[in-house]
Design a protein around this motif. Sequence first.
Motif, PDB file in Angstrom:
ATOM      1  N   GLN A 138      38.481  25.582  41.864  1.00 49.29           N
ATOM      2  CA  GLN A 138      37.732  25.994  43.049  1.00 49.29           C
ATOM      3  C   GLN A 138      37.163  27.401  42.917  1.00 49.29           C
ATOM      4  N   GLY A 139      37.139  27.893  41.704  1.00 51.48           N
ATOM      5  CA  GLY A 139      36.555  29.207  41.459  1.00 51.48           C
ATOM      6  C   GLY A 139      37.379  30.349  42.019  1.00 51.48           C
ATOM      7  N   ALA A 140      38.682  30.117  42.227  1.00 44.57           N
ATOM      8  CA  ALA A 140      39.532  31.119  42.868  1.00 44.57           C
ATOM      9  C   ALA A 140      40.503  31.735  41.876  1.00 44.57           C
ATOM     10  N   VAL A 141      41.028  32.889  42.264  1.00 45.36           N
ATOM     11  CA  VAL A 141      42.087  33.562  41.515  1.00 45.36           C
ATOM     12  C   VAL A 141      43.269  33.778  42.440  1.00 45.36           C
ATOM     13  N   LEU A 142      44.444  33.850  41.833  1.00 46.25           N
ATOM     14  CA  LEU A 142      45.634  34.242  42.583  1.00 46.25           C
ATOM     15  C   LEU A 142      45.574  35.751  42.794  1.00 46.25           C
ATOM     16  N   VAL A 143      45.758  36.168  44.026  1.00 44.32           N
ATOM     17  CA  VAL A 143      45.631  37.595  44.340  1.00 44.32           C
ATOM     18  C   VAL A 143      46.733  38.367  43.620  1.00 44.32           C
ATOM     19  N   PRO A 144      46.371  39.321  42.748  1.00 43.52           N
ATOM     20  CA  PRO A 144      47.386  40.082  42.006  1.00 43.52           C
ATOM     21  C   PRO A 144      47.900  41.258  42.849  1.00 43.52           C
ATOM     22  N   PHE A 145      48.727  40.934  43.834  1.00 45.50           N
ATOM     23  CA  PHE A 145      49.208  41.966  44.750  1.00 45.50           C
ATOM     24  C   PHE A 145      49.948  43.057  43.988  1.00 45.50           C
ATOM     25  N   ARG A 146      49.549  44.287  44.283  1.00 44.37           N
ATOM     26  CA  ARG A 146      50.215  45.431  43.665  1.00 44.37           C
ATOM     27  C   ARG A 146      51.535  45.735  44.354  1.00 44.37           C
ATOM     28  N   GLY A 147      51.605  45.435  45.631  1.00 44.66           N
ATOM     29  CA  GLY A 147      52.798  45.719  46.416  1.00 44.66           C
ATOM     30  C   GLY A 147      52.506  45.496  47.882  1.00 44.66           C
ATOM     31  N   PRO A 148      53.343  45.992  48.749  1.00 46.10           N
ATOM     32  CA  PRO A 148      53.089  45.834  50.189  1.00 46.10           C
ATOM     33  C   PRO A 148      51.873  46.635  50.627  1.00 46.10           C
ATOM     34  N   ALA A 149      51.510  46.473  51.889  1.00 47.16           N
ATOM     35  CA  ALA A 149      50.372  47.225  52.431  1.00 47.16           C
ATOM     36  C   ALA A 149      50.577  48.718  52.197  1.00 47.16           C
ATOM     37  N   GLY A 150      49.499  49.385  51.788  1.00 46.88           N
ATOM     38  CA  GLY A 150      49.598  50.807  51.474  1.00 46.88           C
ATOM     39  C   GLY A 150      49.652  51.081  49.987  1.00 46.88           C
TER      40      GLY A 150
END
Length: 753
Positions: free
Chosen positions: A297-309
């Motif tokens: 679907q042309g998507a990527v898994l979001v490579p979260f760096r950490g929590p908000a901030g």
Amino acid sequence: MALKLSFSIFSHVGFKRYLARASLAILTTLGVLGHVAGMYEVPYIDQIENLLYDTRVRLTAPGGTDDRIVIVAIDEASLQAHGHWPFTREKFADMMNNLWDYGTAVVAFDVLFAERDESADVDLLRVLAEQEGDEAFRQKLDAFEPLIDRDRLFAESMQNGPTILGYYFDSNEETAFETGQLPFPGFELHESMMESVYLPRGAGFSSTLPVLMDSAYTAGFINNPLIDPDGVVRRTPLLHEFELGVYESLSLATAATFMNDISIPVFVDASTWMGDYPPLEGLEIAGTGARIPIDPQGAVLVPFRGPAGSFPYVSIGEVISGTVEDPGVFDGRIALIGGTAPGMEDLRTTPFGSIYPGVEVHANVIAGILDNSFRWEPAYTAAAEMITVAAFGLLSALLLPLLSPVISTLVTAVLGLAALAVNFYMWDVVQHVLPLAMTLYTLFAIYTINMLFGYFFETRSRSHMDSLFGQYVPPDLVKEMSRDPENYSLASQKRELSVLFTDIRGFTTISEGLDAGELSDLMDEYLTPMTRIVHESLGTIDKYIGDAVMAFWGAPVFHPHHADQAVGAGMAMLEALDELNVDFQKKGWPEIKIGVGINTGMMSVGNMGSKFRKAYTVLGDAVNLGSRLEGITKMYGVSFVVSEDTAHSAGRFVYRELDKVRVKGKDHGVTILEPLGLEEEVDPEVIDRARQFKHFLFLYRSQEWGPAEEMLHKLLENEPDCFLYKLYLDRIAHFRENPPGEDWDGVFTFQTK
């Protein structure tokens, strides 16, 4: 050795029970594979999979702050300082001018500018001019209006550097409409590809004003149609299709602009050998050659760096007013403008919680593109999951039925840890997100099946074994037998066993001195520890014959060292009797003495009796000999007598040979011996006297009466009260007067039982 051990375990479990467990476990594995193949859904698995995914994201997030991307937050403080949302375009123009002055490299908007910023003052002047008919004033107003056109001011401020605007697609054909102006698509698809390309498809769009779009460097869509059913943002599309054009997301457009590069689609020709495999499998950054893996679907898994901030935040109000405390934070960086105030409805739920600004999701994706650090789920993930489930499922299905509950638990835990290790390796090293829930579910399901099957089977088997053997053998032995009931039955069979008889000496005299209650109590206190000793040594109680106990070893559970067990039990009985007599003396009961006889040989064992009553017992000449041995203990003044077959089989003990005897009804003589104890526990002097007595017996059987008598007197010096020595002195005296003859075999014949 390994094959031998495996065969032994397999036969112990029983082929039928193994086959039933293994078949049920294999069917469970096949059922799980049906879920993986998409044939049906197992309830709650998707929720568990999401939970496991979120846990891995949180545990492996790199943390820290990425200062390459600065979030210019439309927060509560800025709303209070600059009025309600949306701000005037004039304020945005001021913001842009300040950002360029700060040295910002790229400015991107997670904001939609779909409507003009109309000036109410200009509209009022135009109405007045029309009413008054003042043509000169109207001409001047036309000349000055562009100078106070806020959209134009904003558009002009964009031209000082690369600016990326936002827009969104609407996939609902019933509600979709088209407003604003789209940027040029990144690339276009041919109509023939539409059946094999699964990108999100737009039915309409809401985009930026043409005046703004014309001044911007480019634009990217900001909507995410791929939020999971539980409302959590785990992946986001980088591409979106609209009327055969493929458009970039805000994150992709911003990262490509920052790198001063373009993204190129990567196609694979899979039509001839991979069926429905999607031809679009990635994006490539032209200048660096870095490839961004995307799903169908042309998507990527979001490579979260950490929590908000996880990215630096600056209030938009400070940028508009030019009061940023450290303007250097923007130098050479990406400025990402987006809402963080709760009222702007741009807070998302992510693996890190339910309050996560949507603009920071874009920031994480931009950082992932810059670092090329995406984990991915390629189109063959389902096949990889099927292989993993099949491997762990079949391994546990074939292995667990062979093992005990404790070992099965340990093996399942090890397999679970192995599955986690493989999954983590794929996650952390290969950057491949392999589903985990179904593998763990398969292991847990097969483990549960084996435990439940074992529990119900063992309960039923134990109940059956208890009904057959519970009155004869100890509970622990019944439990062991219930694990393999097919190998145990009450049917009669021939087997080498060891049989023990005990009897209380002078019981008639003892019973005459006690009333019925006392006699019953005495027998209970005597038989209880005796029975316990038999059970603890894995023996089988055959019967109580008045004051006598009959027991045997080697059936129903075979043990190769049954003779050792029997002799050990006899020694333990004599030791326990000493303690019992101390208690009996305190109660005023008479001291009791017992004789113990044991024989080893072939016997018939099974359920025997009449139609009215049966008992699990042993019969045969070897049994009768055991009874005779107990009876002749008192003839030799000893408490314990065993046959030569028992002594030969129970080699752990030291013995004193007593005689060769021919019991009533038998033609052949049997050597009888007295067990003295375990070899390592017997006093060396006792062993030495036993050897001397054996030499005496040689002299005695050789009819050398003088030397034999002399040796007996020497032995009596150390044991003056020994009945056995005096017995042989009487025999020697008898044989001197009545020589037995040259053909005498040295065997003493008993004429009574």
